[in-house]
Enzyme design. Structure first.
Site, PDB file in Angstrom:
ATOM      1  CG  HIS A 166      -1.947   1.078   1.149  1.00 56.15           C
ATOM      2  ND1 HIS A 166      -1.675   2.383   1.490  1.00 56.15           N
ATOM      3  CD2 HIS A 166      -3.231   1.066   0.727  1.00 56.15           C
ATOM      4  CE1 HIS A 166      -2.747   3.130   1.280  1.00 56.15           C
ATOM      5  NE2 HIS A 166      -3.713   2.350   0.816  1.00 56.15           N
ATOM      6  CD  GLU A 180      -5.266   1.193  -3.221  1.00 55.94           C
ATOM      7  OE1 GLU A 180      -5.986   0.260  -2.944  1.00 55.94           O
ATOM      8  OE2 GLU A 180      -4.770   1.947  -2.352  1.00 55.94           O
TER       9      GLU A 180
HETATM   10  P1  13P Z   1      -9.392   6.713   0.658  1.00 56.58           P
HETATM   11  O1  13P Z   1     -10.630   5.969   0.166  1.00 56.58           O
HETATM   12  O2  13P Z   1      -9.568   7.296   2.007  1.00 56.58           O
HETATM   13  O3  13P Z   1      -8.937   7.700  -0.377  1.00 56.58           O
HETATM   14  O4  13P Z   1      -8.237   5.622   0.794  1.00 56.58           O
HETATM   15  C1  13P Z   1      -8.061   4.733  -0.250  1.00 56.58           C
HETATM   16  C2  13P Z   1      -7.056   3.713   0.089  1.00 56.58           C
HETATM   17  O5  13P Z   1      -5.980   4.021   0.577  1.00 56.58           O
HETATM   18  C3  13P Z   1      -7.415   2.329  -0.192  1.00 56.58           C
HETATM   19  O6  13P Z   1      -6.391   1.446   0.119  1.00 56.58           O
END
Ligand code: 13P
Length: 244
Positions: free
Chosen positions: A105, A174
């Protein structure tokens, strides 16, 4: 939580929120909203990724309240056991009923300066403990050659996995700039990134992983992101609301 259409995975990354008492309350409330058995058989899967300290509570009470939730961990050690103070092994997570593990992540990459070798070790250990790694990739800056950056992050882990291991990985696109912000990436951007990741991993490794999207998904925009050929969503802040 919103119920996506089959066969999507709706994954709730709670980050460093929800202690074990709050987790218990969340599951109790969910059991009222989602009567026993509902959600099973529809193909859509809901998974929560609470902090390590809340996993046992989530495991025990989702079972006792009959809430159809899968469990995931936010991180895992690249080591199997031994003198690694503060780390949690894949086999410990497996014994807590975890089905998924987040690997790489962007917040872990940044805060723990994870190396490629560690990311590969985390993915391999998760798979060896019969869990599915969700490999998070995404560019830091908006625009530019961002999708290439996401592809390179996926490639550097895939290249050290066996074909059997590659077949067990989920990839979550992401973009770092869309996480914790006020807006998601555009549907076009998400679709382009998902297509690029799929094409790249197929061409280089013969792999066709499921692709998720994460970054400011909420109840107001999730509808507009359905139909992009994704395998689901990884949701941060909005997943802390029982109404999502
Ligand atoms: P947010 O939905 O708060 O932007 O975070 C997304 C995230 O980090 C998913 O792993």
């Amino acid at each position: 939580m919103a119920q996506p259409c089959a066969p999507w995975l709706l994954a709730a990354n709670w980050k460093m929120n929800m202690d074990h008492l709050q987790t218990l309350e969340f599951i109790r409330e969910l059991s009222v909203l989602l009567p026993r058995g509902e959600g099973e058989g529809g193909g859509a899967e809901m998974a929560i990724f609470p902090p390590f300290t809340s996993l046992r509570t989530a495991q025990v009470f989702s079972a006792s309240y009959g809430v159809p939730l899968s469990l995931g961990a936010q991180d895992v050690s690249p080591h199997s056991s031994g003198a690694f103070t503060g780390e949690v092994s894949a086999s410990m997570l497996e014994r807590l009923g975890c089905r998924y593990v987040l690997v790489g992540h962007s917040e872990s990459r940044k805060n723990h300066h994870e190396t490629k070798e560690e990311l590969v070790g985390k993915a391999k250990n998760s798979i060896a403990s019969r869990m599915t790694p969700i490999l998070c990739v995404g560019e830091k800056e908006k625009g530019g050659e961002g999708i290439g950056e996401a592809c390179r992050q996926a490639e550097e882990v895939f290249c050290d996995l066996s074909p059997e291991e590659r077949a067990k990985v989920i990839v979550s696109y992401e973009p770092v700039w869309a996480i914790g912000s006020s807006t998601t990436a555009s549907p076009e951007r998400i679709s382009d990134a998902a297509c690029a990741l799929k094409a790249d991993l197929l061409e280089k490794f013969g792999a066709s992983p499921r692709i998720l999207y994460g970054g400011s998904v909420n109840e107001g925009n999730i509808e507009s992101l359905k139909g992009l050929g994704l395998g689901g969503f990884l949701v941060g802040r909005a997943s802390l609301r029982i109404s999502f």
